[in-house]
Design a protein around this motif. Structure first.
Motif, PDB file in Angstrom:
ATOM      1  N   GLN A  46       0.861  -1.177   0.000  1.00  0.00           N
ATOM      2  CA  GLN A  46       0.000   0.000   0.000  1.00  0.00           C
ATOM      3  C   GLN A  46       0.900   1.231   0.000  1.00  0.00           C
ATOM      4  O   GLN A  46       1.850   1.313   0.781  1.00  0.00           O
ATOM      5  N   ASN A  80      -3.392   3.437  -2.348  1.00  0.00           N
ATOM      6  CA  ASN A  80      -3.494   2.477  -3.454  1.00  0.00           C
ATOM      7  C   ASN A  80      -2.876   1.152  -3.038  1.00  0.00           C
ATOM      8  O   ASN A  80      -1.786   1.111  -2.481  1.00  0.00           O
ATOM      9  N   VAL A  81      -3.570   0.054  -3.332  1.00  0.00           N
ATOM     10  CA  VAL A  81      -3.110  -1.285  -2.978  1.00  0.00           C
ATOM     11  C   VAL A  81      -2.741  -2.023  -4.259  1.00  0.00           C
ATOM     12  O   VAL A  81      -3.485  -2.005  -5.236  1.00  0.00           O
TER      13      VAL A  81
END
Length: 128
Positions: free
Chosen positions: A91, A96-97
């Motif tokens: 992350q 955002n992953v």
């Protein structure tokens, strides 16, 4: 020309050729085994756990916009999950992953910030 002696000579040559092939195969096999042992001995096992901070190696060649001397390590990213097969869920700071290969990661060592020390303050006064 004696066909019988020519046939025997040719059979001997073919047998010698087979021996040379066998020797080459055997030496090649030994070389590959030694190289694999040498390589495997130098591999460092990386184990990541949730909560670690890591840097990601960016191997894409960019001709414009990035200088030659710029580091290819990006991050730090936060490890969310580490799978057994080497896929690491990361992350970034924006939330955002994404997943990355564990071979492209290394632990981020945060710089140590020295703590501020207390300083005695003396005021100077004029003597009349």
């Amino acid at each position: 020309m004696d066909l019988q002696s020519a046939r025997i000579k040719r059979q001997i040559q073919l047998a010698e050729l087979d021996e040379w092939r066998e020797k080459a195969y055997h030496s090649s096999k030994l070389y590959k085994e030694q190289t694999k042992r040498w390589h495997d001995k130098r591999i460092k096992i990386k184990q990541f756990k949730a909560g670690d901070k890591v840097l990601l190696f960016n191997s894409h060649v960019r001709l414009f916009g990035h200088g030659k001397l710029r580091s290819k390590w990006e991050g730090p990213f936060l490890v969310l999950n580490a799978a057994d097969h080497g896929a690491i869920t990361l992350q970034d700071d924006d939330g955002n992953v994404f997943k990355a290969n564990g071979h492209r990661l290394r632990i981020f060592l945060e710089p140590k910030i020295p703590e501020l020390e207390e300083v005695d303050v003396y005021e100077l006064t004029e003597i009349e």
